[in-house]
Write a protein that holds these residues in place. Structure first.
Motif, PDB file in Angstrom:
ATOM      1  N   LEU A   1       0.823  -1.208   0.000  1.00  0.00           N
ATOM      2  CA  LEU A   1       0.000   0.000   0.000  1.00  0.00           C
ATOM      3  C   LEU A   1       0.858   1.260   0.000  1.00  0.00           C
ATOM      4  O   LEU A   1       0.528   2.256  -0.662  1.00  0.00           O
ATOM      5  CB  LEU A   1      -0.938  -0.007   1.205  1.00  0.00           C
ATOM      6  N   ILE A   2       1.966   1.229   0.728  1.00  0.00           N
ATOM      7  CA  ILE A   2       2.864   2.386   0.768  1.00  0.00           C
ATOM      8  C   ILE A   2       3.448   2.638  -0.621  1.00  0.00           C
ATOM      9  O   ILE A   2       3.530   3.785  -1.080  1.00  0.00           O
ATOM     10  CB  ILE A   2       3.982   2.172   1.806  1.00  0.00           C
ATOM     11  N   ALA A   3       3.858   1.569  -1.294  1.00  0.00           N
ATOM     12  CA  ALA A   3       4.413   1.730  -2.638  1.00  0.00           C
ATOM     13  C   ALA A   3       3.382   2.335  -3.582  1.00  0.00           C
ATOM     14  O   ALA A   3       3.688   3.243  -4.365  1.00  0.00           O
ATOM     15  CB  ALA A   3       4.900   0.382  -3.167  1.00  0.00           C
ATOM     16  N   PHE A   4       2.155   1.840  -3.518  1.00  0.00           N
ATOM     17  CA  PHE A   4       1.105   2.322  -4.414  1.00  0.00           C
ATOM     18  C   PHE A   4       0.731   3.767  -4.114  1.00  0.00           C
ATOM     19  O   PHE A   4       0.714   4.624  -5.001  1.00  0.00           O
ATOM     20  CB  PHE A   4      -0.123   1.426  -4.297  1.00  0.00           C
ATOM     21  N   HIS A   5       0.428   4.054  -2.863  1.00  0.00           N
ATOM     22  CA  HIS A   5      -0.050   5.387  -2.495  1.00  0.00           C
ATOM     23  C   HIS A   5       1.082   6.404  -2.362  1.00  0.00           C
ATOM     24  O   HIS A   5       0.808   7.597  -2.240  1.00  0.00           O
ATOM     25  CB  HIS A   5      -0.849   5.321  -1.203  1.00  0.00           C
TER      26      HIS A   5
ATOM     27  N   LEU B   1       5.973   4.869  -5.303  1.00  0.00           N
ATOM     28  CA  LEU B   1       7.311   4.319  -5.081  1.00  0.00           C
ATOM     29  C   LEU B   1       7.528   3.052  -5.888  1.00  0.00           C
ATOM     30  O   LEU B   1       6.594   2.307  -6.159  1.00  0.00           O
ATOM     31  CB  LEU B   1       7.505   3.985  -3.601  1.00  0.00           C
ATOM     32  N   ARG B   2       8.787   2.814  -6.235  1.00  0.00           N
ATOM     33  CA  ARG B   2       9.158   1.475  -6.681  1.00  0.00           C
ATOM     34  C   ARG B   2       9.112   0.573  -5.450  1.00  0.00           C
ATOM     35  O   ARG B   2       9.507   0.980  -4.357  1.00  0.00           O
ATOM     36  CB  ARG B   2      10.562   1.475  -7.278  1.00  0.00           C
ATOM     37  N   ILE B   3       8.681  -0.656  -5.615  1.00  0.00           N
ATOM     38  CA  ILE B   3       8.473  -1.521  -4.451  1.00  0.00           C
ATOM     39  C   ILE B   3       9.760  -1.753  -3.675  1.00  0.00           C
ATOM     40  O   ILE B   3       9.736  -1.931  -2.453  1.00  0.00           O
ATOM     41  CB  ILE B   3       7.840  -2.873  -4.879  1.00  0.00           C
ATOM     42  N   ILE B   4      10.911  -1.706  -4.348  1.00  0.00           N
ATOM     43  CA  ILE B   4      12.170  -1.946  -3.641  1.00  0.00           C
ATOM     44  C   ILE B   4      12.432  -0.861  -2.605  1.00  0.00           C
ATOM     45  O   ILE B   4      13.145  -1.079  -1.620  1.00  0.00           O
ATOM     46  CB  ILE B   4      13.339  -2.035  -4.643  1.00  0.00           C
ATOM     47  N   GLU B   5      11.831   0.326  -2.791  1.00  0.00           N
ATOM     48  CA  GLU B   5      12.092   1.423  -1.858  1.00  0.00           C
ATOM     49  C   GLU B   5      11.463   1.188  -0.489  1.00  0.00           C
ATOM     50  O   GLU B   5      12.167   1.296   0.533  1.00  0.00           O
ATOM     51  CB  GLU B   5      11.644   2.740  -2.497  1.00  0.00           C
TER      52      GLU B   5
ATOM     53  N   GLY C   1       6.177  -4.106 -10.311  1.00  0.00           N
ATOM     54  CA  GLY C   1       6.505  -2.874 -11.013  1.00  0.00           C
ATOM     55  C   GLY C   1       5.294  -2.090 -11.454  1.00  0.00           C
ATOM     56  O   GLY C   1       5.403  -0.910 -11.814  1.00  0.00           O
ATOM     57  N   CYS C   2       4.121  -2.721 -11.430  1.00  0.00           N
ATOM     58  CA  CYS C   2       2.883  -2.040 -11.831  1.00  0.00           C
ATOM     59  C   CYS C   2       2.336  -1.134 -10.739  1.00  0.00           C
ATOM     60  O   CYS C   2       1.388  -0.379 -10.973  1.00  0.00           O
ATOM     61  CB  CYS C   2       1.818  -3.070 -12.209  1.00  0.00           C
ATOM     62  N   LEU C   3       2.899  -1.199  -9.539  1.00  0.00           N
ATOM     63  CA  LEU C   3       2.399  -0.359  -8.453  1.00  0.00           C
ATOM     64  C   LEU C   3       2.643   1.112  -8.722  1.00  0.00           C
ATOM     65  O   LEU C   3       1.779   1.953  -8.478  1.00  0.00           O
ATOM     66  CB  LEU C   3       3.074  -0.757  -7.134  1.00  0.00           C
TER      67      LEU C   3
END
Length: 250
Positions: A125-129, A132-136, A232-234
């Protein structure tokens, strides 16, 4: 520049040198030891060869950038190579990752929470909202997360510090913060991460573990692989919705 990018550029340059030797012969190639910048005059021809043989465009782009950085005084000689890249993009448009639909994100969160994957759900959820790239968020620690309860500000908003962000390599700051205002994400983050120590990772497992859980959710929800929904779609999904912004910091 990241080590992986440097390695890729060196590899494609080695291919370029090998191609030059096969096309021009070793005697002509020896001239490059006297003046290495001469090789930039043959880059476009190599790009044409890559295109005709079906090689990916990114290899040629990395080569042009590598030579431009190595021989800055020969920048003008690379103009035709940049023109070739522009034409290549028109002929073969880049396929961007599809954005993750919000209903699928909500399904991931509901099912993940029911399975006890609380930290997995919240970093997603943090990546999406947070665009962010998920790795972050996967690399983030508790000290990087500023919850409303940490700031003492009476506003339903939180921030995540992003070290060495991807845009930072293009002059936009070595450290950035993303702002998240989604109420559900903030409530879950406060509940799940609020009691962690400063040095604890938000997600305590490897990225490969995160991806396995992502794939498991796709399988259970019977989402076809043809949709190409990856972590990566986030980011594109979030950017498309334009709900929050990332703020660069000096």
């Amino acid at each position: 520049m990241q080590p992986a990018t440097q390695l890729l550029q060196q590899r494609v340059h080695s291919r370029f040198v090998a191609w030059l030797e096969s096309e021009l012969g070793s005697e002509v190639l020896d001239r490059f030891s006297v003046d290495p910048s001469l090789q930039v005059h043959f880059v476009r021809a190599f790009g044409n060869w890559l295109y005709q043989t079906g090689e990916p465009m990114y290899l040629f782009r990395h080569l042009v950038v590598y030579l431009q950085q190595r021989f800055p005084s020969s920048r003008g000689a690379l103009t035709s190579s940049w023109e070739l890249l522009a034409r290549w993009e028109i002929a073969l448009p880049v396929n961007h990752r599809p954005p993750l639909p919000k209903p699928i994100l909500d399904s991931f969160a509901a099912l993940g929470l029911s399975w006890g994957w609380r930290r997995w759900v919240v970093v997603t959820l943090i990546a999406f909202h947070g665009a962010l790239r998920i790795i972050e968020p996967l690399n983030a620690r508790r000290r990087d997360l500023l919850l409303p309860t940490d700031s003492g500000i009476d506003r339903n908003v939180m921030f995540l510090r992003v070290g060495a962000p991807k845009p930072g390599r293009r002059g936009r700051g070595r450290v950035q913060h993303t702002r998240i205002a989604d109420a559900v994400t903030i409530q879950l983050a406060t509940s799940v991460f609020g009691q962690l120590s400063a040095d604890e990772f938000l997600y305590p497992a490897a990225p490969a573990t995160y991806r396995r859980r992502w794939d498991r959710l796709l399988e259970v929800l019977e989402i076809p692989s043809e949709l190409r929904l990856t972590p990566g779609c986030l980011t594109p999904g979030r950017v498309r919705l334009l709900v929050s912004l990332r703020y660069p910091c000096e």
